[in-house]
Design a protein around this motif. Structure first.
Motif, PDB file in Angstrom:
ATOM      1  N   UNK A   3       0.741  -1.222  -0.119  1.00 51.74           N
ATOM      2  CA  UNK A   3       0.035  -0.096   0.008  1.00 51.74           C
ATOM      3  C   UNK A   3       0.926   1.222  -0.155  1.00 51.74           C
ATOM      4  N   UNK A   4       0.189   2.538  -0.462  1.00 53.47           N
ATOM      5  CA  UNK A   4       1.025   3.640  -0.259  1.00 53.47           C
ATOM      6  C   UNK A   4       1.510   4.026   0.841  1.00 53.47           C
ATOM      7  N   UNK A   5       0.697   3.561   1.851  1.00 54.91           N
ATOM      8  CA  UNK A   5       1.004   4.119   3.476  1.00 54.91           C
ATOM      9  C   UNK A   5       2.278   3.160   3.881  1.00 54.91           C
ATOM     10  N   UNK A   6       2.278   1.772   3.648  1.00 55.39           N
ATOM     11  CA  UNK A   6       3.301   1.080   4.068  1.00 55.39           C
ATOM     12  C   UNK A   6       4.460   1.342   3.350  1.00 55.39           C
ATOM     13  N   UNK A  25      19.151   2.644  17.299  1.00 58.28           N
ATOM     14  CA  UNK A  25      18.467   1.463  16.653  1.00 58.28           C
ATOM     15  C   UNK A  25      17.413   1.903  15.758  1.00 58.28           C
ATOM     16  N   UNK A  26      16.824   0.894  15.047  1.00 62.20           N
ATOM     17  CA  UNK A  26      15.822   1.311  13.894  1.00 62.20           C
ATOM     18  C   UNK A  26      14.549   1.604  14.989  1.00 62.20           C
ATOM     19  N   UNK A  27      13.640   2.765  14.675  1.00 64.18           N
ATOM     20  CA  UNK A  27      12.785   3.188  15.337  1.00 64.18           C
ATOM     21  C   UNK A  27      11.515   2.121  15.233  1.00 64.18           C
ATOM     22  N   UNK A  28      10.663   1.847  16.250  1.00 65.42           N
ATOM     23  CA  UNK A  28       9.693   1.086  16.319  1.00 65.42           C
ATOM     24  C   UNK A  28       8.433   1.523  15.399  1.00 65.42           C
ATOM     25  N   UNK A  29       8.231   2.866  15.430  1.00 66.65           N
ATOM     26  CA  UNK A  29       7.215   3.382  14.502  1.00 66.65           C
ATOM     27  C   UNK A  29       7.690   4.873  14.082  1.00 66.65           C
ATOM     28  N   UNK A  30       7.154   5.426  13.111  1.00 66.49           N
ATOM     29  CA  UNK A  30       7.233   6.796  12.665  1.00 66.49           C
ATOM     30  C   UNK A  30       5.767   7.648  13.109  1.00 66.49           C
ATOM     31  N   UNK A  31       6.074   8.203  14.178  1.00 61.14           N
ATOM     32  CA  UNK A  31       4.652   9.078  14.489  1.00 61.14           C
ATOM     33  C   UNK A  31       4.724  10.233  13.958  1.00 61.14           C
ATOM     34  N   UNK A  32       3.395  10.598  13.866  1.00 63.44           N
ATOM     35  CA  UNK A  32       3.054  11.844  13.098  1.00 63.44           C
ATOM     36  C   UNK A  32       2.195  12.813  13.794  1.00 63.44           C
ATOM     37  N   UNK A  33       1.621  12.440  15.018  1.00 65.97           N
ATOM     38  CA  UNK A  33       0.775  13.368  15.730  1.00 65.97           C
ATOM     39  C   UNK A  33       0.401  12.563  16.960  1.00 65.97           C
ATOM     40  N   UNK A  34      -0.110  13.399  17.838  1.00 69.05           N
ATOM     41  CA  UNK A  34      -0.651  12.983  18.969  1.00 69.05           C
ATOM     42  C   UNK A  34      -1.835  13.934  19.806  1.00 69.05           C
ATOM     43  N   UNK A  35      -2.708  13.245  20.633  1.00 69.61           N
ATOM     44  CA  UNK A  35      -3.771  14.128  21.152  1.00 69.61           C
ATOM     45  C   UNK A  35      -3.927  13.344  22.592  1.00 69.61           C
ATOM     46  N   UNK A  36      -3.718  14.180  23.636  1.00 65.25           N
ATOM     47  CA  UNK A  36      -3.820  13.226  24.830  1.00 65.25           C
ATOM     48  C   UNK A  36      -2.921  12.428  25.107  1.00 65.25           C
ATOM     49  N   UNK A  37      -3.258  10.961  25.301  1.00 63.96           N
ATOM     50  CA  UNK A  37      -2.551   9.789  25.737  1.00 63.96           C
ATOM     51  C   UNK A  37      -2.434   9.281  24.362  1.00 63.96           C
ATOM     52  N   UNK A  43       1.149   5.410   8.923  1.00 64.15           N
ATOM     53  CA  UNK A  43       0.045   4.689   8.481  1.00 64.15           C
ATOM     54  C   UNK A  43      -1.354   4.894   8.762  1.00 64.15           C
ATOM     55  N   UNK A  44      -1.531   6.025   9.891  1.00 62.81           N
ATOM     56  CA  UNK A  44      -2.609   6.387  10.431  1.00 62.81           C
ATOM     57  C   UNK A  44      -3.324   5.528  11.395  1.00 62.81           C
ATOM     58  N   UNK A  45      -2.398   4.335  11.660  1.00 63.11           N
ATOM     59  CA  UNK A  45      -2.916   3.466  13.161  1.00 63.11           C
ATOM     60  C   UNK A  45      -2.726   4.383  14.446  1.00 63.11           C
ATOM     61  N   UNK A 354       5.989  -6.264  24.719  1.00 60.43           N
ATOM     62  CA  UNK A 354       6.010  -5.031  24.179  1.00 60.43           C
ATOM     63  C   UNK A 354       5.477  -5.264  22.833  1.00 60.43           C
ATOM     64  N   UNK A 355       5.954  -6.060  22.026  1.00 58.67           N
ATOM     65  CA  UNK A 355       5.654  -6.245  20.488  1.00 58.67           C
ATOM     66  C   UNK A 355       4.312  -6.552  20.439  1.00 58.67           C
ATOM     67  N   UNK A 356       3.763  -7.427  21.125  1.00 62.74           N
ATOM     68  CA  UNK A 356       2.293  -7.775  21.399  1.00 62.74           C
ATOM     69  C   UNK A 356       1.415  -6.701  21.353  1.00 62.74           C
ATOM     70  N   UNK A 357       1.754  -5.885  22.380  1.00 63.32           N
ATOM     71  CA  UNK A 357       1.118  -4.709  22.836  1.00 63.32           C
ATOM     72  C   UNK A 357       1.199  -3.589  21.743  1.00 63.32           C
ATOM     73  N   UNK A 358       2.324  -3.461  21.029  1.00 61.40           N
ATOM     74  CA  UNK A 358       2.188  -2.590  19.937  1.00 61.40           C
ATOM     75  C   UNK A 358       1.340  -3.015  18.669  1.00 61.40           C
ATOM     76  N   UNK A 359       1.201  -4.257  18.425  1.00 66.86           N
ATOM     77  CA  UNK A 359       0.440  -4.811  17.352  1.00 66.86           C
ATOM     78  C   UNK A 359      -1.064  -4.504  17.673  1.00 66.86           C
ATOM     79  N   UNK A 360      -1.471  -4.484  19.174  1.00 73.60           N
ATOM     80  CA  UNK A 360      -2.904  -4.112  19.569  1.00 73.60           C
ATOM     81  C   UNK A 360      -2.922  -2.981  19.650  1.00 73.60           C
ATOM     82  N   UNK A 361      -1.942  -1.762  19.518  1.00 73.19           N
ATOM     83  CA  UNK A 361      -2.357  -0.329  19.610  1.00 73.19           C
ATOM     84  C   UNK A 361      -2.009   0.234  20.973  1.00 73.19           C
TER      85      UNK A 361
END
Length: 403
Positions: A3-6, A25-37, A43-45, A354-361
């Motif tokens: 996909x374009x996002x991936x 090391x390699x970042x776990x995510x590329x974050x783009x924005x936040x609100x509260x917690x 990818x918009x997740x 930590x990996x399983x938690x990340x997969x579940x958001x």
């Protein structure tokens, strides 16, 4: 199908690896924005951030009070050199002293602040301050973490951090955290200071015996040494009190702060109390950006918001709810900590958790192989707490299933 996002995420990862030094090391995510917690990746997740930038984002992301304070200060007065002072700098120093004096049971004992840009720099300043006693020996704790600059690293016990950069400055003895007898044996009349975290955050939120800090104070007094409390991770409401050492009744000579102090805006502080307030004199230390008006305005906004929104009380209440809920799973053998600094001891490999938690958001930290660390924003909602606790057994199931 790609996909374009991936493709975007993969591109950002490649760009990161080519442009930045490989210190993290390699970042776990590329974050783009936040609100509260909550935060969102490229990818918009959406994720519930239960680490809070490692105990930094006390008010989460985008809190209007913090945004307003920084924007207004930048539009009025931005950076100035330390040839000059600003109102926010003076006001913040006075506010920190007013919070620290009653919390430390020292009444009108004099206190003075040196501002820094980070916790490491606050500890570096404190290290230099101890040298002004005329002594060089320091006693620190095993499993401690005080930062990565050469002085702060000298006080950090982890061999993997230390070995590549030895010899490190200073004459430092490490003793078991919480072992008052070992501490008493290590401190001598040549010891400049005892440095200790009220709770050890990087070690997975390890809590010492209730009387340990009081005994450390007595041992320091016996030998004319300073008691230096590193509250970089534990301070500024994280544990449900302004300072985690308050309940111990121990009176520090030095307190270092950072992380939650600026709510995400870089700022730290080294506070000297009593005679330690005057050990650093003109020319002994300095920093170009330290105590700049926007950073001080940010910290003042964080403190005011914690006060007006009752976030000390909320940290206590939400932390208790989280600890009780996490402990209900039989794969959890202990839950430690105070307020919203929580350690979860588990029989499941924490890297997999930590990996399983990340997969579940959900963003959590595998501090050690058997300890998960949580340090979410103090504004964590009841809905976010409920969602995480509901997902917790499934996260552990998923972690156990990982190869």
């Amino acid at each position: 199908m790609t996909t374009a996002s991936s493709t975007s995420s993969e591109s950002s990862q490649e760009r990161y690896q080519h442009a930045l030094m490989n210190t993290f090391g390699a970042p776990k995510l590329i974050l783009t924005r936040g609100q509260g917690a909550r935060v969102w990746d490229e990818d918009g997740k959406e994720y519930v951030d239960l680490l809070g930038g490692i105990a930094v984002n006390a008010l989460g992301h985008g809190h209007p009070a913090l945004v307003k304070a920084v924007a207004e200060q930048l539009s009025t007065l931005g950076h100035i050199s330390n040839f000059f002072a600003s109102g926010p700098q003076i006001q913040l120093a006075e506010k920190l002293i007013s919070l620290l004096q009653p919390a430390s049971g020292v009444g009108s004992r004099p206190a003075k602040v040196f501002f820094t840009n980070s916790g490491t720099e606050a500890n570096e300043a404190a290290f230099k301050l101890t040298r002004r006693t005329g002594r060089t020996h320091l006693v620190a704790m095993k499993s401690s973490f005080h930062g990565r600059t050469m002085g702060a690293l000298a006080l950090t016990s982890k061999e993997a951090y230390r070995a590549p950069f030895e010899p490190l400055p200073g004459d430092v003895t490490f003793v078991e955290y919480g072992d008052a007898a070992a501490l008493a044996a290590a401190v001598t009349d040549e010891t400049a200071a005892i440095v200790v975290e009220p709770l050890q955050g990087e070690a997975g939120v390890v809590v010492p015996p209730a009387d340990f800090l009081a005994k450390a104070r007595a041992i320091a007094d016996e030998h004319g040494a300073l008691l230096w409390l590193d509250e970089v991770q534990t301070g500024m409401g994280r544990t449900g009190a302004w300072f985690a050492h308050t309940a111990s009744g121990a009176t520090p000579d030095i307190v270092t702060l950072a992380k939650g102090l600026g709510g995400g805006f870089p700022i730290g502080a080294c506070i000297g109390l009593g005679d330690a307030a005057d050990l650093l004199q003109r020319g002994n230390h300095g920093s170009t950006f330290a105590g700049n008006p926007p950073a001080c305005a940010a910290a003042l906004a964080v403190i005011a918001t914690i006060e007006t929104e009752g976030l000390l009380e909320r940290a206590t209440m939400v932390g208790e709810k989280l600890r009780d809920g996490l402990a209900a799973d039989p794969r959890v053998t202990a839950v430690t900590g105070e307020g919203l600094l929580i350690g979860v001891v588990t029989t499941v490999d924490t890297a997999k958790i930590a990996a399983a938690a990340l997969a579940q958001g959900f963003i959590v930290n595998n501090a050690t192989p058997d300890r998960i660390r949580l340090a979410p924003p103090l504004v964590l909602t009841d809905e976010d707490v409920a969602a995480f606790l509901a997902a917790w057994p499934t996260i552990l199931d998923a972690a156990e299933a990982l190869a």
